[in-house]
Design a protein around this motif. Structure first.
Motif, PDB file in Angstrom:
ATOM      1  N   UNK A   1       0.811  -1.171   0.000  1.00  0.00           N
ATOM      2  CA  UNK A   1       0.000   0.000   0.000  1.00  0.00           C
ATOM      3  C   UNK A   1       0.875   1.262   0.000  1.00  0.00           C
ATOM      4  N   UNK A   2       1.895   1.280   0.852  1.00  0.00           N
ATOM      5  CA  UNK A   2       2.747   2.467   0.923  1.00  0.00           C
ATOM      6  C   UNK A   2       3.527   2.687  -0.368  1.00  0.00           C
ATOM      7  N   UNK A   3       3.954   1.611  -1.002  1.00  0.00           N
ATOM      8  CA  UNK A   3       4.676   1.753  -2.269  1.00  0.00           C
ATOM      9  C   UNK A   3       3.760   2.357  -3.332  1.00  0.00           C
ATOM     10  N   UNK A   4       2.522   1.896  -3.383  1.00  0.00           N
ATOM     11  CA  UNK A   4       1.554   2.461  -4.332  1.00  0.00           C
ATOM     12  C   UNK A   4       1.293   3.921  -4.027  1.00  0.00           C
ATOM     13  N   UNK A   5       1.184   4.246  -2.750  1.00  0.00           N
ATOM     14  CA  UNK A   5       0.970   5.636  -2.354  1.00  0.00           C
ATOM     15  C   UNK A   5       2.142   6.510  -2.768  1.00  0.00           C
ATOM     16  N   UNK A   6       3.365   6.020  -2.549  1.00  0.00           N
ATOM     17  CA  UNK A   6       4.557   6.786  -2.920  1.00  0.00           C
ATOM     18  C   UNK A   6       4.615   7.074  -4.409  1.00  0.00           C
ATOM     19  N   UNK A   7       4.068   6.187  -5.205  1.00  0.00           N
ATOM     20  CA  UNK A   7       4.086   6.359  -6.656  1.00  0.00           C
ATOM     21  C   UNK A   7       2.877   7.129  -7.177  1.00  0.00           C
ATOM     22  N   UNK A   8       2.055   7.623  -6.284  1.00  0.00           N
ATOM     23  CA  UNK A   8       0.847   8.332  -6.698  1.00  0.00           C
ATOM     24  C   UNK A   8       1.002   9.837  -6.513  1.00  0.00           C
ATOM     25  N   UNK A   9       0.026  10.563  -6.979  1.00  0.00           N
ATOM     26  CA  UNK A   9       0.036  12.018  -6.809  1.00  0.00           C
ATOM     27  C   UNK A   9      -0.377  12.425  -5.394  1.00  0.00           C
ATOM     28  N   UNK A  10      -0.740  11.469  -4.560  1.00  0.00           N
ATOM     29  CA  UNK A  10      -1.183  11.764  -3.197  1.00  0.00           C
ATOM     30  C   UNK A  10      -0.071  11.601  -2.155  1.00  0.00           C
ATOM     31  N   UNK A  11       1.112  11.235  -2.562  1.00  0.00           N
ATOM     32  CA  UNK A  11       2.200  10.922  -1.629  1.00  0.00           C
ATOM     33  C   UNK A  11       2.559  12.092  -0.713  1.00  0.00           C
ATOM     34  N   UNK A  12       2.447  13.317  -1.204  1.00  0.00           N
ATOM     35  CA  UNK A  12       2.868  14.475  -0.413  1.00  0.00           C
ATOM     36  C   UNK A  12       1.790  15.006   0.523  1.00  0.00           C
ATOM     37  N   UNK A  13       0.580  14.431   0.457  1.00  0.00           N
ATOM     38  CA  UNK A  13      -0.472  14.959   1.321  1.00  0.00           C
ATOM     39  C   UNK A  13      -1.339  13.862   1.953  1.00  0.00           C
ATOM     40  N   UNK A  14      -0.756  12.669   2.132  1.00  0.00           N
ATOM     41  CA  UNK A  14      -1.511  11.569   2.725  1.00  0.00           C
ATOM     42  C   UNK A  14      -0.740  10.995   3.906  1.00  0.00           C
ATOM     43  N   UNK A  15      -1.435  10.780   4.995  1.00  0.00           N
ATOM     44  CA  UNK A  15      -0.871  10.149   6.185  1.00  0.00           C
ATOM     45  C   UNK A  15      -1.532   8.787   6.334  1.00  0.00           C
ATOM     46  N   UNK A  16      -0.713   7.769   6.474  1.00  0.00           N
ATOM     47  CA  UNK A  16      -1.229   6.407   6.665  1.00  0.00           C
ATOM     48  C   UNK A  16      -0.942   5.975   8.087  1.00  0.00           C
ATOM     49  N   UNK A  17      -1.892   5.294   8.683  1.00  0.00           N
ATOM     50  CA  UNK A  17      -1.709   4.806  10.039  1.00  0.00           C
ATOM     51  C   UNK A  17      -2.232   3.393  10.195  1.00  0.00           C
ATOM     52  N   UNK A  18      -1.568   2.629  11.022  1.00  0.00           N
ATOM     53  CA  UNK A  18      -1.986   1.276  11.350  1.00  0.00           C
ATOM     54  C   UNK A  18      -1.827   1.120  12.857  1.00  0.00           C
ATOM     55  N   UNK A  19      -2.854   0.626  13.505  1.00  0.00           N
ATOM     56  CA  UNK A  19      -2.766   0.394  14.944  1.00  0.00           C
ATOM     57  C   UNK A  19      -3.565  -0.847  15.292  1.00  0.00           C
ATOM     58  N   UNK A  20      -3.311  -1.354  16.474  1.00  0.00           N
ATOM     59  CA  UNK A  20      -4.003  -2.560  16.910  1.00  0.00           C
ATOM     60  C   UNK A  20      -4.800  -2.270  18.177  1.00  0.00           C
ATOM     61  N   UNK A  21      -5.665  -3.179  18.479  1.00  0.00           N
ATOM     62  CA  UNK A  21      -6.395  -3.134  19.730  1.00  0.00           C
ATOM     63  C   UNK A  21      -5.499  -3.726  20.815  1.00  0.00           C
ATOM     64  N   UNK A  22      -5.866  -3.495  22.065  1.00  0.00           N
ATOM     65  CA  UNK A  22      -5.165  -4.157  23.165  1.00  0.00           C
ATOM     66  C   UNK A  22      -5.394  -5.650  23.042  1.00  0.00           C
ATOM     67  N   UNK A  23      -4.397  -6.419  23.375  1.00  0.00           N
ATOM     68  CA  UNK A  23      -4.460  -7.854  23.153  1.00  0.00           C
ATOM     69  C   UNK A  23      -5.065  -8.599  24.342  1.00  0.00           C
ATOM     70  N   UNK A  24      -5.539  -9.778  24.069  1.00  0.00           N
ATOM     71  CA  UNK A  24      -6.040 -10.681  25.111  1.00  0.00           C
ATOM     72  C   UNK A  24      -4.898 -11.552  25.618  1.00  0.00           C
ATOM     73  N   UNK A  25      -5.090 -12.157  26.776  1.00  0.00           N
ATOM     74  CA  UNK A  25      -4.091 -13.070  27.345  1.00  0.00           C
ATOM     75  C   UNK A  25      -4.183 -14.469  26.747  1.00  0.00           C
ATOM     76  N   UNK A  26      -5.367 -14.905  26.364  1.00  0.00           N
ATOM     77  CA  UNK A  26      -5.581 -16.264  25.855  1.00  0.00           C
ATOM     78  C   UNK A  26      -5.042 -17.309  26.823  1.00  0.00           C
ATOM     79  N   UNK A  27      -5.383 -17.146  28.094  1.00  0.00           N
ATOM     80  CA  UNK A  27      -5.049 -18.139  29.113  1.00  0.00           C
ATOM     81  C   UNK A  27      -3.747 -17.905  29.835  1.00  0.00           C
ATOM     82  N   UNK A  28      -2.941 -16.940  29.395  1.00  0.00           N
ATOM     83  CA  UNK A  28      -1.690 -16.684  30.087  1.00  0.00           C
ATOM     84  C   UNK A  28      -1.977 -16.267  31.525  1.00  0.00           C
TER      85      UNK A  28
END
Length: 107
Positions: A1-28
């Motif tokens: 996705x970032x490579x495609x963004x870099x090659x587009x006309x939107x590269x200079x004005x787009x912010x991409x973010x990825x985040x996760x939720x807090x995780x479960x213990x799954x029995x730990x």
């Protein structure tokens, strides 16, 4: 996705973010929820890319998901709304070597 963004006309004005939720213990430690303050359930992944964000940097500093909106407001040069509870981490994203741990409230 970032490579495609870099090659587009939107590269200079787009912010991409990825985040996760807090995780479960799954029995730990015999726990099956995410209602503890153990590190495994309080850490989340945050990845940012775009203008004003250091490329390839890794920061190990305390921030909170509540900081995401104020950060986007600052990075996008939008007017700041009154009453925001989070604080922008735009400076940390731009200058990761200057990152410091912040106080985080974990209910």
């Amino acid at each position: 996705m970032l490579k495609s963004l870099q090659n587009s006309s939107y590269a200079d004005n787009t912010i991409a973010g990825l985040w996760s939720d807090h995780r479960y213990h799954h029995g730990e430690k015999g726990d099956w929820g995410k209602h503890t303050l153990w590190e495994r359930t309080s850490n989340v992944l945050m990845i940012w890319a775009g203008p004003g964000i250091a490329t390839g940097a890794k920061v190990d500093a305390t921030v909170s998901l509540i900081n995401m909106y104020p950060t986007l407001v600052e990075l996008c040069d939008l007017p700041v709304a009154d009453g925001l509870e989070g604080r922008s981490i735009a400076t940390v994203l731009n200058q990761p070597d200057d990152a410091i741990h912040r106080d985080v409230f974990l209910p």
